[in-house]
Design a protein around this motif. Structure first.
Motif, PDB file in Angstrom:
ATOM      1  N   TYR A  69       0.819  -1.212   0.000  1.00 33.49           N
ATOM      2  CA  TYR A  69       0.000   0.000   0.000  1.00 33.49           C
ATOM      3  C   TYR A  69       0.856   1.267   0.000  1.00 33.49           C
ATOM      4  N   ASN A  70       2.065   1.174   0.509  1.00 34.85           N
ATOM      5  CA  ASN A  70       2.958   2.325   0.585  1.00 34.85           C
ATOM      6  C   ASN A  70       4.289   2.011  -0.094  1.00 34.85           C
ATOM      7  N   ALA A  71       4.217   1.293  -1.215  1.00 33.20           N
ATOM      8  CA  ALA A  71       5.432   0.852  -1.915  1.00 33.20           C
ATOM      9  C   ALA A  71       6.275   2.019  -2.407  1.00 33.20           C
ATOM     10  N   ASP A  72       5.658   3.156  -2.706  1.00 33.60           N
ATOM     11  CA  ASP A  72       6.408   4.323  -3.151  1.00 33.60           C
ATOM     12  C   ASP A  72       7.350   4.848  -2.069  1.00 33.60           C
ATOM     13  N   ASN A  73       7.085   4.455  -0.831  1.00 31.95           N
ATOM     14  CA  ASN A  73       7.942   4.846   0.299  1.00 31.95           C
ATOM     15  C   ASN A  73       8.606   3.618   0.919  1.00 31.95           C
ATOM     16  N   ASP A  74       8.969   2.660   0.059  1.00 28.28           N
ATOM     17  CA  ASP A  74       9.675   1.444   0.479  1.00 28.28           C
ATOM     18  C   ASP A  74       8.891   0.628   1.498  1.00 28.28           C
ATOM     19  N   GLY A  75       7.577   0.734   1.454  1.00 26.05           N
ATOM     20  CA  GLY A  75       6.729  -0.071   2.324  1.00 26.05           C
ATOM     21  C   GLY A  75       6.626   0.412   3.750  1.00 26.05           C
ATOM     22  N   ALA A  76       7.173   1.602   4.040  1.00 23.46           N
ATOM     23  CA  ALA A  76       7.109   2.135   5.402  1.00 23.46           C
ATOM     24  C   ALA A  76       5.659   2.397   5.811  1.00 23.46           C
ATOM     25  N   GLY A  77       5.429   2.465   7.116  1.00 23.82           N
ATOM     26  CA  GLY A  77       4.091   2.724   7.612  1.00 23.82           C
ATOM     27  C   GLY A  77       3.637   4.138   7.296  1.00 23.82           C
ATOM     28  N   GLY A  78       2.420   4.266   6.741  1.00 24.02           N
ATOM     29  CA  GLY A  78       1.806   5.558   6.479  1.00 24.02           C
ATOM     30  C   GLY A  78       0.457   5.628   7.162  1.00 24.02           C
ATOM     31  N   SER A  79      -0.057   6.827   7.332  1.00 26.65           N
ATOM     32  CA  SER A  79      -1.344   6.964   8.019  1.00 26.65           C
ATOM     33  C   SER A  79      -2.021   8.265   7.604  1.00 26.65           C
ATOM     34  N   ASP A  80      -3.315   8.332   7.873  1.00 29.87           N
ATOM     35  CA  ASP A  80      -4.074   9.531   7.548  1.00 29.87           C
ATOM     36  C   ASP A  80      -5.348   9.557   8.377  1.00 29.87           C
ATOM     37  N   PHE A  81      -5.831  10.768   8.649  1.00 31.72           N
ATOM     38  CA  PHE A  81      -7.110  10.995   9.316  1.00 31.72           C
ATOM     39  C   PHE A  81      -7.870  11.986   8.457  1.00 31.72           C
ATOM     40  N   PHE A  82      -9.094  11.638   8.032  1.00 38.94           N
ATOM     41  CA  PHE A  82      -9.760  12.439   7.020  1.00 38.94           C
ATOM     42  C   PHE A  82     -11.276  12.213   7.061  1.00 38.94           C
ATOM     43  N   PRO A  83     -12.043  13.178   6.535  1.00 37.52           N
ATOM     44  CA  PRO A  83     -13.498  12.974   6.398  1.00 37.52           C
ATOM     45  C   PRO A  83     -13.772  12.122   5.165  1.00 37.52           C
ATOM     46  N   ARG A  84     -14.262  10.913   5.366  1.00 35.36           N
ATOM     47  CA  ARG A  84     -14.533  10.017   4.233  1.00 35.36           C
ATOM     48  C   ARG A  84     -15.764  10.483   3.464  1.00 35.36           C
ATOM     49  N   ARG A  85     -16.813  10.815   4.190  1.00 33.36           N
ATOM     50  CA  ARG A  85     -18.013  11.352   3.548  1.00 33.36           C
ATOM     51  C   ARG A  85     -18.676  12.357   4.478  1.00 33.36           C
ATOM     52  N   ILE A  86     -19.024  13.512   3.932  1.00 36.22           N
ATOM     53  CA  ILE A  86     -19.891  14.475   4.608  1.00 36.22           C
ATOM     54  C   ILE A  86     -21.007  14.789   3.627  1.00 36.22           C
ATOM     55  N   ARG A  87     -22.156  14.235   3.877  1.00 38.12           N
ATOM     56  CA  ARG A  87     -23.263  14.340   2.929  1.00 38.12           C
ATOM     57  C   ARG A  87     -24.521  14.854   3.603  1.00 38.12           C
ATOM     58  N   THR A  88     -25.310  15.578   2.835  1.00 32.41           N
ATOM     59  CA  THR A  88     -26.618  16.017   3.306  1.00 32.41           C
ATOM     60  C   THR A  88     -27.628  15.840   2.180  1.00 32.41           C
ATOM     61  N   TYR A  89     -28.861  15.566   2.535  1.00 31.19           N
ATOM     62  CA  TYR A  89     -29.878  15.326   1.509  1.00 31.19           C
ATOM     63  C   TYR A  89     -31.183  16.010   1.867  1.00 31.19           C
ATOM     64  N   VAL A 396       4.895  -2.451  -7.245  1.00 31.79           N
ATOM     65  CA  VAL A 396       5.195  -2.463  -5.811  1.00 31.79           C
ATOM     66  C   VAL A 396       6.610  -2.936  -5.492  1.00 31.79           C
ATOM     67  N   GLY A 397       7.400  -3.281  -6.508  1.00 37.68           N
ATOM     68  CA  GLY A 397       8.764  -3.758  -6.254  1.00 37.68           C
ATOM     69  C   GLY A 397       8.752  -5.057  -5.474  1.00 37.68           C
ATOM     70  N   ASP A 398       9.520  -5.076  -4.379  1.00 35.47           N
ATOM     71  CA  ASP A 398       9.571  -6.267  -3.529  1.00 35.47           C
ATOM     72  C   ASP A 398       8.446  -6.327  -2.510  1.00 35.47           C
ATOM     73  N   GLU A 399       7.625  -5.266  -2.446  1.00 36.74           N
ATOM     74  CA  GLU A 399       6.529  -5.218  -1.459  1.00 36.74           C
ATOM     75  C   GLU A 399       5.304  -5.921  -2.041  1.00 36.74           C
ATOM     76  N   ASP A 400       5.298  -7.254  -2.005  1.00 38.20           N
ATOM     77  CA  ASP A 400       4.222  -8.002  -2.654  1.00 38.20           C
ATOM     78  C   ASP A 400       3.022  -8.247  -1.746  1.00 38.20           C
ATOM     79  N   SER A 401       3.003  -7.632  -0.574  1.00 35.20           N
ATOM     80  CA  SER A 401       1.846  -7.720   0.319  1.00 35.20           C
ATOM     81  C   SER A 401       1.783  -6.442   1.142  1.00 35.20           C
ATOM     82  N   GLY A 402       0.625  -6.173   1.693  1.00 34.29           N
ATOM     83  CA  GLY A 402       0.448  -4.967   2.500  1.00 34.29           C
ATOM     84  C   GLY A 402      -0.592  -5.162   3.578  1.00 34.29           C
ATOM     85  N   MET A 403      -0.440  -4.407   4.656  1.00 33.94           N
ATOM     86  CA  MET A 403      -1.359  -4.474   5.790  1.00 33.94           C
ATOM     87  C   MET A 403      -2.005  -3.103   5.986  1.00 33.94           C
TER      88      MET A 403
END
Length: 413
Positions: A69-89, A396-403
């Protein structure tokens, strides 16, 4: 002749009294108008011919991911906190007519997700037009506020265009359990622009047929769907899906990596659905395939078929039951649910590789949801993906799996 002070005082008093009388009369008239307006509003609210509703959802997500999932950064751990959906109807009903407008907001932008006008005939046939959801894939059709995993399956994200401008008709036959849906849509999905080289509108035709035997806590669902899409000589988008973790640096399902994208005359997609529910337990399974018709008949991808599947199982520890809506042929969360735990497990696979390029991705998900109430839900998912295929090393190079680890807080209003 100069007026005396007494005469002047009497004149002023008379003027004030007159003004006060007129002011009181105007106030009473305004109050009568307001009372009449309030009665009219109350009448509209209680009238069976008019109904207006507002609501929405807020979904806040946290993701951690590593490896592929983060192969562009040699498979290092990445993270994020974000609004996935803010919806009104806002939605309304007026006799046999109804409408719904669904908006999604993000920082600095707003998007029309759904804008629908629908008419219901007395025989059960319903016709809707506007920006509407294409009727395909059980998992894709399940609302994001009702899904039991944080992200939909790779299959759903690969094959469904979700909401597109068009018109569709559908009907459910209670006696037989059959339901059909068919629609025509502007095809501006999967890399298509909605027009061909001559600026002619390109269309998609999609149909879905389902059968169900449904009683509370006892459901069998069978379904099949097909979609033909005019691609207008546009290139099919390279990246099919992320791999069930949002906001990662690498999208794992990619048919073009290690090679190149293909310009298509058309694309055909087909799928099968199965679901079974026994009280608190629900099982869902789907298979779908995509067939390519390239502009250049000598292209190695001409006639290529990509396919995938997913199987998921969920269980409520307190015996609650998901509700099956036969008229729409999908599941929603239990009504009035409170202080309840749900467990879910899913395996999904998408084969997007050919001889020289592309990836194959298998993803495993374990998750749980805690329903504080029907409006507030907390979710947690653990995701693991394997990446294979001719183009995997390029992606993904050598990073053939991700968590991945995902968490969500959902609030409905």
């Amino acid at each position: 002749m100069k007026a005396s002070n007494t005469q002047l005082a009497l004149a002023v008093a008379a003027a004030l009294a007159s003004t006060s009388a007129f002011a009181q009369s105007d106030t009473e008239q305004l109050q009568q108008q307001l009372d009449a307006l309030q009665k009219e509003v109350d009448s509209l609210k209680t009238s069976s011919g008019f109904n207006l509703e507002f609501g929405g959802r807020v979904q806040l997500d946290y993701n951690y991911f590593d490896g592929a999932y983060n192969a562009d950064n040699d498979g290092a751990g990445g993270s994020d906190f974000f609004p996935r959906r803010i919806r009104t109807y806002v939605e309304s009903e007026h006799g046999n007519w109804d409408h719904k407008l669904l908006l999604e907001f993000s920082e600095g932008t707003a998007e029309i997700v759904l804008a629908r006008v629908r008419y219901a005939f007395d025989n059960g046939l319903k016709v809707k037009a506007g920006k509407i959801r294409e009727d395909m894939s059980l998992n894709a059709l399940t609302s994001s506020k009702h899904i039991n995993t944080i992200e939909r399956s790779t299959l759903a994200n690969t094959f469904s265009p979700f909401f597109r401008w068009g018109i569709s008709a559908y009907q459910y036959f209670k006696d037989s359990g059959l339901r059909y849906a068919v629609g025509v849509y502007k095809n501006d999905a999967f890399g298509a622009s909605g027009h061909d080289e001559d600026d002619k509108l390109t269309l998609a035709v999609t149909g879905r047929l389902t059968w169900s035997s449904a009683a509370p806590g006892d459901v069998i669902h069978l379904g099949a769907w097909h979609s033909y899409r005019d691609m207008g000589d546009n290139d099919l988008s390279a990246r099919f899906a992320r791999g069930e973790v949002r906001e990662t640096n690498v999208r794992l399902v990619d048919y073009a990596v290690g090679g190149e994208t293909a310009a298509l005359n058309s694309m055909s997609q087909s799928g099968l659905e199965f679901a079974y529910q026994a009280n608190a337990f629900t099982l869902e399974a789907e298979y779908a395939s995509r067939y390519l018709d390239t502009v250049d008949s000598s292209n190695e991808l001409d006639g290529e078929r990509f396919d995938g599947f997913h199987v998921s199982a969920s269980y409520f520890l307190g015996g609650e039951q998901r509700r099956y809506k036969a008229g729409s042929a999908l599941f929603v969360q239990p009504k009035g649910i409170k202080d309840a735990w749900e467990l879910v497990a899913r395996v999904s696979q998408m084969n997007a590789s050919s001889k020289q390029q592309g990836t194959d991705v298998t993803t495993y998900t374990l998750g749980t949801s805690y329903y504080l109430s029907s409006d507030i839900k907390f979710m947690g998912n653990l995701i693991y993906s394997d990446v294979d295929g001719a183009g995997a090393s390029t992606l993904v190079g050598d990073e053939d799996s991700g968590m991945g680890i995902s968490a969500r807080m959902q609030y409905l209003f």
